[in-house]
Design a protein around this motif. Sequence first.
Motif, PDB file in Angstrom:
ATOM      1  N   GLY A 276     -20.273   2.824  11.319  1.00 54.84           N
ATOM      2  CA  GLY A 276     -20.258   1.779  10.296  1.00 54.84           C
ATOM      3  C   GLY A 276     -19.500   2.207   9.052  1.00 54.84           C
ATOM      4  O   GLY A 276     -18.695   1.448   8.500  1.00 54.84           O
ATOM      5  N   ILE A 277     -19.739   3.431   8.597  1.00 53.41           N
ATOM      6  CA  ILE A 277     -19.043   3.936   7.410  1.00 53.41           C
ATOM      7  C   ILE A 277     -17.549   4.067   7.680  1.00 53.41           C
ATOM      8  O   ILE A 277     -16.710   3.721   6.836  1.00 53.41           O
ATOM      9  CB  ILE A 277     -19.651   5.288   6.982  1.00 53.41           C
ATOM     10  N   GLY A 278     -17.198   4.572   8.872  1.00 54.37           N
ATOM     11  CA  GLY A 278     -15.783   4.714   9.205  1.00 54.37           C
ATOM     12  C   GLY A 278     -15.059   3.384   9.244  1.00 54.37           C
ATOM     13  O   GLY A 278     -13.941   3.254   8.722  1.00 54.37           O
ATOM     14  N   ILE A 279     -15.681   2.380   9.829  1.00 55.52           N
ATOM     15  CA  ILE A 279     -15.081   1.042   9.859  1.00 55.52           C
ATOM     16  C   ILE A 279     -14.882   0.514   8.443  1.00 55.52           C
ATOM     17  O   ILE A 279     -13.826  -0.013   8.092  1.00 55.52           O
ATOM     18  CB  ILE A 279     -15.963   0.082  10.679  1.00 55.52           C
ATOM     19  N   ALA A 280     -15.898   0.674   7.621  1.00 57.86           N
ATOM     20  CA  ALA A 280     -15.821   0.176   6.246  1.00 57.86           C
ATOM     21  C   ALA A 280     -14.674   0.810   5.487  1.00 57.86           C
ATOM     22  O   ALA A 280     -13.872   0.133   4.839  1.00 57.86           O
ATOM     23  CB  ALA A 280     -17.152   0.442   5.538  1.00 57.86           C
ATOM     24  N   ILE A 281     -14.566   2.122   5.581  1.00 54.96           N
ATOM     25  CA  ILE A 281     -13.523   2.830   4.841  1.00 54.96           C
ATOM     26  C   ILE A 281     -12.134   2.448   5.320  1.00 54.96           C
ATOM     27  O   ILE A 281     -11.242   2.120   4.524  1.00 54.96           O
ATOM     28  CB  ILE A 281     -13.733   4.353   4.958  1.00 54.96           C
ATOM     29  N   LEU A 282     -11.921   2.454   6.623  1.00 56.16           N
ATOM     30  CA  LEU A 282     -10.589   2.225   7.162  1.00 56.16           C
ATOM     31  C   LEU A 282     -10.109   0.794   6.957  1.00 56.16           C
ATOM     32  O   LEU A 282      -8.983   0.558   6.521  1.00 56.16           O
ATOM     33  CB  LEU A 282     -10.562   2.582   8.646  1.00 56.16           C
ATOM     34  N   ILE A 283     -10.961  -0.179   7.263  1.00 55.80           N
ATOM     35  CA  ILE A 283     -10.494  -1.564   7.183  1.00 55.80           C
ATOM     36  C   ILE A 283     -10.424  -2.064   5.750  1.00 55.80           C
ATOM     37  O   ILE A 283      -9.479  -2.754   5.371  1.00 55.80           O
ATOM     38  CB  ILE A 283     -11.369  -2.487   8.035  1.00 55.80           C
ATOM     39  N   VAL A 284     -11.428  -1.729   4.944  1.00 60.03           N
ATOM     40  CA  VAL A 284     -11.350  -2.125   3.528  1.00 60.03           C
ATOM     41  C   VAL A 284     -10.129  -1.492   2.895  1.00 60.03           C
ATOM     42  O   VAL A 284      -9.391  -2.131   2.127  1.00 60.03           O
ATOM     43  CB  VAL A 284     -12.639  -1.724   2.788  1.00 60.03           C
ATOM     44  N   GLY A 285      -9.867  -0.213   3.245  1.00 60.26           N
ATOM     45  CA  GLY A 285      -8.672   0.438   2.723  1.00 60.26           C
ATOM     46  C   GLY A 285      -7.399  -0.254   3.155  1.00 60.26           C
ATOM     47  O   GLY A 285      -6.456  -0.429   2.373  1.00 60.26           O
ATOM     48  N   ALA A 286      -7.345  -0.684   4.442  1.00 62.50           N
ATOM     49  CA  ALA A 286      -6.158  -1.369   4.939  1.00 62.50           C
ATOM     50  C   ALA A 286      -5.952  -2.711   4.246  1.00 62.50           C
ATOM     51  O   ALA A 286      -4.828  -3.079   3.887  1.00 62.50           O
ATOM     52  CB  ALA A 286      -6.277  -1.570   6.448  1.00 62.50           C
ATOM     53  N   VAL A 287      -7.040  -3.447   4.037  1.00 61.88           N
ATOM     54  CA  VAL A 287      -6.935  -4.747   3.359  1.00 61.88           C
ATOM     55  C   VAL A 287      -6.477  -4.566   1.910  1.00 61.88           C
ATOM     56  O   VAL A 287      -5.602  -5.285   1.420  1.00 61.88           O
ATOM     57  CB  VAL A 287      -8.287  -5.487   3.425  1.00 61.88           C
ATOM     58  N   LEU A 288      -7.071  -3.592   1.217  1.00 64.59           N
ATOM     59  CA  LEU A 288      -6.674  -3.332  -0.174  1.00 64.59           C
ATOM     60  C   LEU A 288      -5.214  -2.899  -0.243  1.00 64.59           C
ATOM     61  O   LEU A 288      -4.470  -3.304  -1.135  1.00 64.59           O
ATOM     62  CB  LEU A 288      -7.573  -2.257  -0.783  1.00 64.59           C
ATOM     63  N   SER A 289      -4.780  -2.075   0.721  1.00 67.74           N
ATOM     64  CA  SER A 289      -3.382  -1.643   0.749  1.00 67.74           C
ATOM     65  C   SER A 289      -2.449  -2.836   0.933  1.00 67.74           C
ATOM     66  O   SER A 289      -1.415  -2.941   0.262  1.00 67.74           O
ATOM     67  CB  SER A 289      -3.181  -0.630   1.879  1.00 67.74           C
ATOM     68  N   LEU A 290      -2.836  -3.753   1.819  1.00 62.48           N
ATOM     69  CA  LEU A 290      -2.015  -4.945   2.044  1.00 62.48           C
ATOM     70  C   LEU A 290      -1.939  -5.798   0.785  1.00 62.48           C
ATOM     71  O   LEU A 290      -0.871  -6.301   0.421  1.00 62.48           O
ATOM     72  CB  LEU A 290      -2.608  -5.761   3.196  1.00 62.48           C
ATOM     73  N   LEU A 291      -3.070  -5.963   0.100  1.00 65.00           N
ATOM     74  CA  LEU A 291      -3.077  -6.753  -1.135  1.00 65.00           C
ATOM     75  C   LEU A 291      -2.205  -6.113  -2.212  1.00 65.00           C
ATOM     76  O   LEU A 291      -1.524  -6.801  -2.976  1.00 65.00           O
ATOM     77  CB  LEU A 291      -4.519  -6.900  -1.651  1.00 65.00           C
TER      78      LEU A 291
END
Length: 393
Positions: A276-291
């Motif tokens: 759960g923590i790994g998913i949160a870090i990776l995907i939230v990071g990817a979304v923020l990077s895209l924004l």
Amino acid sequence: MVTEKSIRMSHRAMSAALVLLLALFSLFATAAVGQHLRDGRNVVLEGDLTGVQFTGGETVLIKANIADDLFAAGRYVTLEDATAGNTYIAAFEVDQRSGAVGDLVAMAHTVIISGSVEDDLLSAARMIRIASSATIGGDARLAAENMDIGGKIAGNLRAAAKSVTISGEVAGTVDLLAQKIVIGPNAVINGDVTYRSEVEPEIAEGAKISGSVTKVESNLPEMRSIIGAIIGIVIGLLIGWVVAFLVLTAILAWAFVGYFSIAANRLVDRPWASLGIGIAILIVGAVLSLLLFISIVGIPLGVALFVAIGIVKLFGSVTVSACVGLYLRGLLRRSAPPPSTAGRTGWTVIGAVILGLVMLIPFVGVVITGLAVVAGAGAASVEAWRRLRLTTV
């Protein structure tokens, strides 16, 4: 040559990726505000629950009325008289016996739907069965080896399988890619049927199809030379990548031997929390990077964040490799003393090779290694955060 098939497959892939991205982003947003994570060997959710629920275990039984979205992972996940918003499940077997959910995204070996999906159904499995009691309020996009579709689908049906049997009602159009297609005597299809198959579909007497039945040619022979060239390039790149990855894994395992040993132990002790923590870090990071990439000012920060995500994934891979390698060492050398730094490095590299071999398993290999690396990233990130806090106290 760009064919109609390739265009449609690209559209479906983008739709599936978008749905999964939104699902995971919802999960990360939940984790960011501190929602409770439920995990254990046998988990039961009951009663009226508010907020997004994230649960995992060997067996998961959900009998609750969930006012928000549900994320579940485990070997066996069962929904019994359960209600929830959008529902995302990864398991060996998913069984929605009764109740109603919003959108349902289910990835498993076996998926059985007997209740109600109020909106869209997106599922990939070896076996998918939509029982006669089931209702799908929107579209159904399915991929499986064998598929048995009963019940009622209020939208369109898009399916790819080795064998597809339709015995229920589809209000919209049907688009099939399969070796064998059977449309039973009780089937009702109110739109057109488009199929891609080497053999004609078996349409039983009594089946009602309001639209046309059309075969679409694949035109695959024209693409063989292009595909061959692409495969050759990919193989060359993969060999170079594998060698570089193993060397980098050895260097990191040697330089941070204690760090990866603790992260690997954490992954063994708390696998679901780490995932759960790994998913949160990776995907939230990817979304923020895209924004950040969208705005000119934020591009440098977006690049830095994108690189950081790659580093987190790399550390997650090394963590899983260390876990696999040291576990194998324990099986082979039960009474041996703890390994030296060189020994831990060597077993970590062996673990990385095993991880790569698992990835080669058709269909499920990429999923297994992907989830393992994400879980490893979560364990590695928690250990990095723990050490950072110790240095700042």
